[in-house]
Design an enzyme around this catalytic site. Structure first.
Site, short mmCIF file in Angstrom:
data_model
loop_
_atom_site.label_atom_id
_atom_site.label_comp_id
_atom_site.label_asym_id
_atom_site.label_seq_id
_atom_site.Cartn_x
_atom_site.Cartn_y
_atom_site.Cartn_z
N ASP A 261 0.86 -1.17 0.00
CA ASP A 261 0.00 0.00 0.00
C ASP A 261 0.91 1.24 0.00
O ASP A 261 2.13 1.15 0.12
CB ASP A 261 -0.96 -0.03 1.21
C1 GLC Z 1 -4.28 4.24 -0.32
C2 GLC Z 1 -5.25 3.13 0.04
C3 GLC Z 1 -5.38 2.05 -0.99
C4 GLC Z 1 -5.18 2.66 -2.37
C5 GLC Z 1 -3.72 3.12 -2.45
C6 GLC Z 1 -3.41 3.77 -3.80
O1 GLC Z 1 -3.54 4.61 0.80
O2 GLC Z 1 -5.03 2.50 1.30
O3 GLC Z 1 -6.67 1.48 -0.83
O4 GLC Z 1 -5.44 1.70 -3.37
O5 GLC Z 1 -3.41 4.02 -1.41
O6 GLC Z 1 -4.12 4.95 -3.92
#
Ligand code: GLC
Length: 734
Positions: A261
């Site tokens: 993430d």
């Molecule tokens: C964010 C979220 C995730 C998302 C990623 C990319 O922090 O936790 O769900 O897909 O970053 O934007």
């Protein structure tokens, strides 16, 4: 490319170029109007990280993407992969996931995902960070809106439906994109409902509740998976060997791409989970995390770690090969401009069929919780339409902000004018969305304009006074839920409660249409209103569909995929709760004496139970039968029930089957577990016989030794309209 050519490509790369494939740079590194979805570590982005990055995210402009790809290929032999958060739709935005789960109809989700892939694949997107399949039972959690409710079964069924919808049968097709299931795992189980926190759960609960949706999606072919920000019993998911290596890679045989993430690998070191970025990079790579999203850990440390022998280059080669295989299967190694062709620049997405489907999805996801003859409305009546949600469009969650091409849809006011003509009904805002102390900066600006709260209420009361009926459009603004937006108070925001009370003083014929990203505390409103329709966030065609439902031109058929609590003090409250340990008197929650499992200031029962939802007709259940009263492990038995549509409209009914293991030494086994459901369309006056098959798999649980077993003994099978109903049959497993 075939396997041999892929190996040749891999071997042709320098170590730095290989490591580049394991780095995802933020979209803002290439393009200022990219959507940032987290903290962006800009200082180092001007170095060669951008040149060597293997992918980026959330950039939407084909012309710019073609230029970015062209510049990239001048310096790098491997094309950039463009990923994005396409959540619940691209141009055409469907109901939020928590709403979709209430449809109990995964086929609709699969069709919505297919349409989403068809649209997004014409705008540069080849991977979506969706579906999110985090089981969630704590209404305080801001991201509860992104998953499919409190049960493993619905998250599993809707997750698989999305994977199939996005990926279809051929990932190289022009109309499909790769799915990235998230967040792995137990992100929704943090002990206090806050984001980025610790989930303290047993192995049994992890394996029986939180992992099954992911296992099913991996088996369905999801090509990527994203570990979550939380820790499980103290171990960060992004560096969790048991989770990412032992379970995901070794047990489930996942050979797709694991992408962290946003910044999560760096964060492990920042929170003290590793001594520095080199150590956290080593930890995650060894756990099988292939791509480091945005943090500089992999890019700035892996080369040195390989050179000084701390990391085996083979590990890097394995990760890079998985990334190259994904790019190859998506077709961008053969054609780097496949998803950004010039012919897509003015692609016409409009489709009446898609739009009609979206409206139907809204109706099948909306939950009618109460109706004392108030709905459907009669257009001849003098009706006041009031509330902050009646005068705004974009009735969708904040994730939709990521796609600049989303169709924001129209407001309730515009939908009423579209249906009945401009001068028939008007809407008034009636109150601010939220009190200043919980408003986001964006909402603050929007709310600060005049008229004042007092003025708004005055207008509402005078309109309500002169009207026969009132429909109030209330709820939780989309800035009050989502990532990093957990709340300790889940009641309706104060200004809107003030509006409700003021209108109730002068007019008792109130229907409430409720917009929310989570289960709200609505006991008082529920008791005082005559009708209550929970629409969550319905998306582009929400307003039209809601107006059609209010006037009976469509029938709501949603059922709750989340338990609605009496109050925040009951949270987390959910239907698959374990048996109370002692003095439970009646294990369903009834109290026979003082020494019971209970609160002294509120009932054990929720305001509305999981699976609950009304219709504009009545359904009668009768003649529940079981095909045998004993079963061996290699047999199956069938339970059937007759469901009769006793009312005046044809409508859907979702019949649910729950199973209870009546005697079990492991009391974590839930009192009732949703094991199957069927949504059937029944014409007025007709009866449908609904049958469910029971097999041994449905009876298994993880015992104290973490063995997945079924045990002999009595089982109760509940079949009915929701989780609180008590009509059951019994059988014995021998
Ligand atoms: C964010 C979220 C995730 C998302 C990623 C990319 O922090 O936790 O769900 O897909 O970053 O934007």
């Amino acid at each position: 490319m075939n396997k041999k050519q892929l190996s040749e490509l891999l071997n042709s790369l320098t170590l730095k170029q290989k490591i580049g494939q394991l780095f995802q740079s933020p979209g803002v590194a290439y393009n200022d109007d990219a959507t940032a979805t987290g903290v962006t570590y800009l200082p180092w982005l001007n170095s060669d990280t951008v040149e060597n990055a293997g992918s980026t995210l959330n950039i939407f402009d084909n012309k710019k993407l073609r230029q970015i790809q062209k510049n990239h290929l001048k310096k790098n032999p491997v094309p950039l992969l463009f990923m994005a958060d396409i959540i619940n739709g691209y141009r055409l935005v469907f109901p939020s996931s928590i709403a979709q789960g209430c449809s109990f109809n995964p086929d609709l989700a699969q069709k919505a995902a297919k349409i989403t892939a068809y649209e997004a694949s014409k705008c540069g997107v080849s991977v979506t960070f969706s579906p999110m399949i985090d089981v969630a039972r704590d209404a305080r959690w801001g991201r509860i809106s992104e998953g499919y409710g409190e049960t493993a079964l619905l998250n599993k069924d809707f997750g698989v439906a999305n994977v199939k919808g996005y990926q279809g049968d051929d990932l190289s097709s022009d109309d499909t994109i790769a799915a990235c299931v998230k967040h792995f795992a137990a992100y929704g189980a943090t002990y206090d409902g806050r984001d980025y926190n610790e989930a303290q759960i047993s192995q049994n609960t992890l394996k029986s509740v939180y992992l099954p949706p992911f296992e099913a999606c991996i088996k369905a072919g999801a090509r990527l998976i994203m570990p979550s920000f939380n820790t499980i019993n103290g171990i960060p998911c992004t560096a969790n060997k048991k989770l990412l290596k032992d379970t995901l890679r070794d047990k489930w045989k996942f050979d797709g791409v694991v992408i962290s993430d946003y910044g999560a690998i760096k964060e492990t070191a920042d929170i003290g989970g590793a001594k520095d970025y080199a150590e956290t990079a080593k930890m995650s790579l060894e756990c099988g995390v292939d791509i480091d999203m945005v943090s500089e850990s992999y890019y700035f440390n892996l080369e040195k770690l390989v050179e000084n022998g701390e990391v085996d280059e083979k590990l890097i080669d394995q990760a890079v090969m998985r990334v190259l295989m994904l790019k190859n299967d998506l077709g961008i190694l053969d054609d780097p401009y496949k998803y950004i062709k010039e012919e897509f620049d003015n692609f016409d997405f409009s489709s009446e069929q898609h739009e009609d489907f979206a409206k139907d999805f809204v109706c099948q996801s909306s939950v009618l919780l109460k109706n004392e003859g108030e709905l459907p409305l009669n257009k001849k009546d003098d009706i006041a339409f009031i509330g902050p949600f009646s005068v705004i469009n974009e009735l969708m969650t904040n994730w939709s902000r990521v796609t600049p091409h989303r169709d924001k849809g129209i407001s309730i006011e515009q939908a009423l004018a579209q249906k009945f003509g401009k001068n028939k009904f008007s809407c008034i805002k009636g109150s601010k969305f939220a009190q200043p102390e919980i408003r986001s900066v964006k909402l603050e600006k929007f709310e600060n304009a005049s008229p004042s709260q007092e003025e708004l209420i005055k207008q509402a009361v005078s309109k309500a006074k002169e009207s026969k009926k009132v429909v109030l459009f209330l709820g939780e603004h989309k800035d009050l839920f989502g990532e990093a937006t957990s709340r300790s108070d889940i009641s309706l925001p104060k200004p809107q409660k003030e509006l409700f009370d003021a209108v109730y003083e002068v007019n008792k014929n109130i229907t409430v249409v409720l917009f929310a990203g989570r289960p709200l505390e609505i006991k008082d409103i529920s008791q005082k209103s005559k009708a209550l329709l929970y629409v969550w966030f319905p998306g582009t065609y929400g307003a039209e569909a809601i107006v059609d439902m209010l006037f009976g031109d469509a029938v709501p058929s949603g059922k709750l995929d989340m338990t609605l609590p009496q109050c925040i003090g009951q949270v987390p409250i959910f239907c698959e709760k374990p048996v109370p340990s002692h003095y439970s008197a009646s294990i369903e929650g009834g109290i026979k004496h003082a020494y019971s499992c209970r609160w002294i200031d509120v009932t054990n029962y929720p305001l509305y139970p999981f699976g609950y939802g009304l219709s504009y007709t009545e359904f009668e259940y009768s003649d529940i039968k079981i095909s045998a009263d004993t079963m061996t492990r290699d047999e199956k038995i069938t339970v059937s029930v007759d469901v009769t549509n006793k009312g005046g409209v044809d409508a859907y009914e979702t019949v649910q089957m729950y199973i209870r293991d009546v005697v079990t030494p492991y009391l974590s086994t839930p009192l009732k577990t949703l094991k199957a459901y069927k949504k059937v369309f029944i014409k007025q006056g007709e009866t449908a016989k609904v049958c469910f098959e029971i097999n041994e798999e449905m009876l298994k649980y993880y015992n104290i030794d973490n063995e997945y077993i079924s045990e002999n003994g009595e089982f109760k099978v509940f079949v009915g309209a929701n989780s609180a109903e008590d009509n059951f049959v019994k059988f014995t497993l021998k």
